[in-house]
Design a protein around this motif. Structure first.
Motif, PDB file in Angstrom:
ATOM      1  N   PRO A 223       0.807  -1.217   0.000  1.00 60.71           N
ATOM      2  CA  PRO A 223       0.000   0.000   0.000  1.00 60.71           C
ATOM      3  C   PRO A 223       0.840   1.267   0.000  1.00 60.71           C
ATOM      4  CG  PRO A 223       0.069  -0.966   2.190  1.00 60.71           C
ATOM      5  CD  PRO A 223       0.741  -1.941   1.281  1.00 60.71           C
ATOM      6  N   GLY A 224       0.274   2.325  -0.559  1.00 62.38           N
ATOM      7  CA  GLY A 224       0.919   3.631  -0.476  1.00 62.38           C
ATOM      8  C   GLY A 224       0.807   4.189   0.926  1.00 62.38           C
ATOM      9  N   GLY A 225       1.582   5.212   1.212  1.00 65.61           N
ATOM     10  CA  GLY A 225       1.543   5.830   2.531  1.00 65.61           C
ATOM     11  C   GLY A 225       2.053   4.927   3.629  1.00 65.61           C
ATOM     12  N   PHE A 226       3.006   4.055   3.294  1.00 61.45           N
ATOM     13  CA  PHE A 226       3.533   3.096   4.267  1.00 61.45           C
ATOM     14  C   PHE A 226       4.459   3.813   5.247  1.00 61.45           C
ATOM     15  CE2 PHE A 226       4.091  -1.559   4.787  1.00 61.45           C
ATOM     16  CZ  PHE A 226       5.008  -1.547   5.816  1.00 61.45           C
ATOM     17  N   ARG A 227       4.107   3.739   6.540  1.00 58.69           N
ATOM     18  CA  ARG A 227       4.948   4.341   7.583  1.00 58.69           C
ATOM     19  C   ARG A 227       5.511   3.289   8.537  1.00 58.69           C
ATOM     20  NH1 ARG A 227       0.328   7.139   7.551  1.00 58.69           N
ATOM     21  NH2 ARG A 227      -0.283   6.302   9.587  1.00 58.69           N
ATOM     22  N   ALA A 228       4.674   2.304   8.874  1.00 56.64           N
ATOM     23  CA  ALA A 228       5.077   1.260   9.807  1.00 56.64           C
ATOM     24  C   ALA A 228       4.221   0.026   9.560  1.00 56.64           C
ATOM     25  CB  ALA A 228       4.917   1.728  11.251  1.00 56.64           C
ATOM     26  N   VAL A 229       4.760  -1.141   9.888  1.00 54.55           N
ATOM     27  CA  VAL A 229       4.023  -2.391   9.663  1.00 54.55           C
ATOM     28  C   VAL A 229       2.715  -2.399  10.440  1.00 54.55           C
ATOM     29  CG1 VAL A 229       4.088  -4.891  10.004  1.00 54.55           C
ATOM     30  CG2 VAL A 229       6.114  -3.693   9.126  1.00 54.55           C
ATOM     31  N   GLY A 230       2.749  -1.925  11.679  1.00 58.24           N
ATOM     32  CA  GLY A 230       1.583  -2.016  12.542  1.00 58.24           C
ATOM     33  C   GLY A 230       0.365  -1.267  12.048  1.00 58.24           C
ATOM     34  N   GLN A 231       0.533  -0.273  11.174  1.00 58.56           N
ATOM     35  CA  GLN A 231      -0.621   0.490  10.697  1.00 58.56           C
ATOM     36  C   GLN A 231      -1.546  -0.340   9.817  1.00 58.56           C
ATOM     37  OE1 GLN A 231       2.077   2.921   7.782  1.00 58.56           O
ATOM     38  NE2 GLN A 231      -0.002   3.592   7.339  1.00 58.56           N
ATOM     39  N   TRP A 232      -1.082  -1.507   9.358  1.00 59.88           N
ATOM     40  CA  TRP A 232      -1.862  -2.334   8.440  1.00 59.88           C
ATOM     41  C   TRP A 232      -2.521  -3.511   9.147  1.00 59.88           C
ATOM     42  CZ3 TRP A 232      -2.526   0.779   4.709  1.00 59.88           C
ATOM     43  CH2 TRP A 232      -1.503   1.657   4.365  1.00 59.88           C
ATOM     44  N   TYR A 233      -2.546  -3.463  10.488  1.00 55.95           N
ATOM     45  CA  TYR A 233      -3.215  -4.478  11.302  1.00 55.95           C
ATOM     46  C   TYR A 233      -4.148  -3.785  12.285  1.00 55.95           C
ATOM     47  CZ  TYR A 233       0.252  -8.001   9.828  1.00 55.95           C
ATOM     48  OH  TYR A 233       1.032  -8.871   9.113  1.00 55.95           O
ATOM     49  N   GLU A 234      -5.362  -4.334  12.442  1.00 58.66           N
ATOM     50  CA  GLU A 234      -6.256  -3.817  13.483  1.00 58.66           C
ATOM     51  C   GLU A 234      -5.725  -4.179  14.865  1.00 58.66           C
ATOM     52  OE1 GLU A 234     -10.366  -4.817  12.952  1.00 58.66           O
ATOM     53  OE2 GLU A 234     -10.310  -4.432  10.803  1.00 58.66           O
ATOM     54  N   LEU A 235      -5.252  -5.400  15.020  1.00 63.71           N
ATOM     55  CA  LEU A 235      -4.670  -5.864  16.276  1.00 63.71           C
ATOM     56  C   LEU A 235      -3.205  -6.171  16.019  1.00 63.71           C
ATOM     57  CD1 LEU A 235      -7.532  -8.303  17.380  1.00 63.71           C
ATOM     58  CD2 LEU A 235      -7.170  -5.934  18.133  1.00 63.71           C
ATOM     59  N   PHE A 236      -2.332  -5.472  16.728  1.00 68.61           N
ATOM     60  CA  PHE A 236      -0.891  -5.647  16.501  1.00 68.61           C
ATOM     61  C   PHE A 236      -0.163  -5.654  17.842  1.00 68.61           C
ATOM     62  CE2 PHE A 236       3.332  -4.326  14.766  1.00 68.61           C
ATOM     63  CZ  PHE A 236       3.456  -5.317  13.803  1.00 68.61           C
ATOM     64  N   ASP A 237      -0.631  -6.520  18.732  1.00 71.46           N
ATOM     65  CA  ASP A 237      -0.009  -6.632  20.044  1.00 71.46           C
ATOM     66  C   ASP A 237       1.411  -7.168  19.912  1.00 71.46           C
ATOM     67  OD1 ASP A 237      -2.381  -5.800  21.094  1.00 71.46           O
ATOM     68  OD2 ASP A 237      -3.081  -7.806  21.621  1.00 71.46           O
ATOM     69  N   GLN A 238       2.265  -6.748  20.830  1.00 71.80           N
ATOM     70  CA  GLN A 238       3.627  -7.272  20.859  1.00 71.80           C
ATOM     71  C   GLN A 238       3.627  -8.673  21.466  1.00 71.80           C
ATOM     72  OE1 GLN A 238       6.292  -5.623  19.406  1.00 71.80           O
ATOM     73  NE2 GLN A 238       4.557  -4.389  18.713  1.00 71.80           N
ATOM     74  N   LEU A 239       4.238  -9.620  20.784  1.00 69.03           N
ATOM     75  CA  LEU A 239       4.313 -10.986  21.288  1.00 69.03           C
ATOM     76  C   LEU A 239       5.435 -11.095  22.315  1.00 69.03           C
ATOM     77  CD1 LEU A 239       2.615 -11.369  18.667  1.00 69.03           C
ATOM     78  CD2 LEU A 239       3.688 -13.618  18.451  1.00 69.03           C
ATOM     79  N   THR A 240       5.275 -12.028  23.240  1.00 71.34           N
ATOM     80  CA  THR A 240       6.307 -12.321  24.229  1.00 71.34           C
ATOM     81  C   THR A 240       7.067 -13.582  23.818  1.00 71.34           C
ATOM     82  OG1 THR A 240       4.866 -13.745  25.550  1.00 71.34           O
ATOM     83  CG2 THR A 240       4.803 -11.370  26.017  1.00 71.34           C
ATOM     84  N   ASP A 241       8.157 -13.845  24.513  1.00 65.27           N
ATOM     85  CA  ASP A 241       8.874 -15.097  24.274  1.00 65.27           C
ATOM     86  C   ASP A 241       7.971 -16.295  24.543  1.00 65.27           C
ATOM     87  OD1 ASP A 241      11.182 -13.804  23.533  1.00 65.27           O
ATOM     88  OD2 ASP A 241      12.154 -13.992  25.481  1.00 65.27           O
ATOM     89  N   ALA A 242       7.114 -16.184  25.555  1.00 65.28           N
ATOM     90  CA  ALA A 242       6.185 -17.280  25.859  1.00 65.28           C
ATOM     91  C   ALA A 242       5.223 -17.517  24.705  1.00 65.28           C
ATOM     92  CB  ALA A 242       5.415 -16.975  27.138  1.00 65.28           C
ATOM     93  N   ASP A 243       4.752 -16.444  24.065  1.00 65.76           N
ATOM     94  CA  ASP A 243       3.873 -16.584  22.905  1.00 65.76           C
ATOM     95  C   ASP A 243       4.592 -17.335  21.781  1.00 65.76           C
ATOM     96  OD1 ASP A 243       1.797 -15.084  24.090  1.00 65.76           O
ATOM     97  OD2 ASP A 243       2.666 -13.204  23.365  1.00 65.76           O
ATOM     98  N   VAL A 244       5.834 -16.965  21.536  1.00 64.88           N
ATOM     99  CA  VAL A 244       6.609 -17.618  20.487  1.00 64.88           C
ATOM    100  C   VAL A 244       6.787 -19.107  20.773  1.00 64.88           C
ATOM    101  CG1 VAL A 244       8.886 -17.721  19.387  1.00 64.88           C
ATOM    102  CG2 VAL A 244       7.788 -15.506  19.799  1.00 64.88           C
ATOM    103  N   LEU A 245       7.161 -19.409  22.006  1.00 64.18           N
ATOM    104  CA  LEU A 245       7.369 -20.819  22.358  1.00 64.18           C
ATOM    105  C   LEU A 245       6.085 -21.621  22.244  1.00 64.18           C
ATOM    106  CD1 LEU A 245       9.753 -20.290  25.404  1.00 64.18           C
ATOM    107  CD2 LEU A 245      10.366 -21.243  23.169  1.00 64.18           C
ATOM    108  N   ALA A 246       4.956 -21.026  22.578  1.00 63.01           N
ATOM    109  CA  ALA A 246       3.673 -21.737  22.465  1.00 63.01           C
ATOM    110  C   ALA A 246       3.356 -22.021  21.008  1.00 63.01           C
ATOM    111  CB  ALA A 246       2.563 -20.908  23.100  1.00 63.01           C
ATOM    112  N   LEU A 247       3.604 -21.066  20.122  1.00 56.79           N
ATOM    113  CA  LEU A 247       3.340 -21.274  18.700  1.00 56.79           C
ATOM    114  C   LEU A 247       4.268 -22.349  18.122  1.00 56.79           C
ATOM    115  CD1 LEU A 247       2.911 -17.540  17.694  1.00 56.79           C
ATOM    116  CD2 LEU A 247       1.167 -19.319  17.389  1.00 56.79           C
ATOM    117  N   LEU A 248       5.517 -22.343  18.541  1.00 55.06           N
ATOM    118  CA  LEU A 248       6.450 -23.346  18.035  1.00 55.06           C
ATOM    119  C   LEU A 248       6.113 -24.749  18.545  1.00 55.06           C
ATOM    120  CD1 LEU A 248       9.817 -21.403  18.459  1.00 55.06           C
ATOM    121  CD2 LEU A 248       8.577 -21.846  16.323  1.00 55.06           C
ATOM    122  N   ALA A 249       5.510 -24.834  19.725  1.00 56.67           N
ATOM    123  CA  ALA A 249       5.200 -26.131  20.314  1.00 56.67           C
ATOM    124  C   ALA A 249       3.845 -26.664  19.883  1.00 56.67           C
ATOM    125  CB  ALA A 249       5.228 -26.025  21.839  1.00 56.67           C
TER     126      ALA A 249
END
Length: 222
Positions: A190-216
């Motif tokens: 898209p045009g007007g690109f400033r940051a990745v997060g602007q293109w998501y309604e929900l863009f919470d920061q993931l934790t290490d625990a979130d990453v490990l849960a997804l990998l497992a």
């Protein structure tokens, strides 16, 4: 692959990953392995790996920041690779890679720590001869993605293909990445690109625990 028509913003990374997975399935990758850039890329990559029936792992990267102003990225490093610097930025700052040796050593230590957190003593899978799909939640400047792609190339030893897959990217950055990967799959530039997060309604920061849960998480039906 040219950008496809999608509704922006994406609801969240899971929705973006599901749409990205469908686009990747059309490329019919041979013997794929999915490597996500943590943390946000893991949530996008999980549905990609599920749909393709491919193993999912992380490829840890670290931004190299300007001394005294770490939020200003002047390069990046990925496990298995060497530092990749933004030469234009360094030129504007009247600096060279040798001026960043202390920062690079610090980021190497943090990179190694994060590898231990996410994988313990388990090494990366053997990438030689495989289609490696590097996934992130978006591309702004592309510094970490470039470092990741070059690290994958080095780990493959010249055998295999590399695909970069992201839901959204700045158009110029996506085009630049075509020099680094065999294929770039992006859903929207898209045009007007400033940051990745602007293109998501929900863009919470993931934790290490979130990453490990997804990998497992077991694959569907597993």
């Amino acid at each position: 692959m040219s950008p496809t028509r999608v509704r922006l913003p994406f609801l969240d990374r899971a929705e973006a990953g599901a749409l990205l997975a469908e686009a990747l399935r059309e490329t019919n990758p041979e013997d794929p392995v999915v490597l996500a850039l943590p943390r946000g890329g893991v949530a996008v990559a999980a549905p990609v790996a599920d749909l393709l029936g491919a193993p999912l792992d992380v490829l840890v990267t670290r931004k190299i920041g300007f001394p005294g102003q770490p939020e200003l990225g002047v390069g990046a490093i990925a496990e298995g690779g060497e530092p990749v610097f933004d030469t234009r930025m360094l030129g504007r700052l009247h600096m060279g890679p040798e001026d960043l040796e202390t920062v690079v050593r610090r980021e190497r230590r943090e990179l190694a720590r994060r590898v231990r957190v996410y994988r313990g003593e388990r090494p990366l899978p053997d990438l030689a001869g495989r289609t490696v799909i590097v996934v992130d939640d978006g591309l702004a400047t592309g510094g970490t993605a470039r470092a990741a792609l070059r690290a994958v190339r080095a780990l493959q030893g010249g055998r295999g293909r590399v695909t970069l897959a992201v839901p959204v990217a700045a158009a110029d950055t996506a085009e630049d990445m075509r020099d680094e990967a065999d294929e770039v799959v992006v859903l929207a530039t898209p045009g007007g690109f400033r940051a990745v997060g602007q293109w998501y309604e929900l863009f919470d920061q993931l934790t290490d625990a979130d990453v490990l849960a997804l990998l497992a998480a077991p694959p569907p039906g597993g």
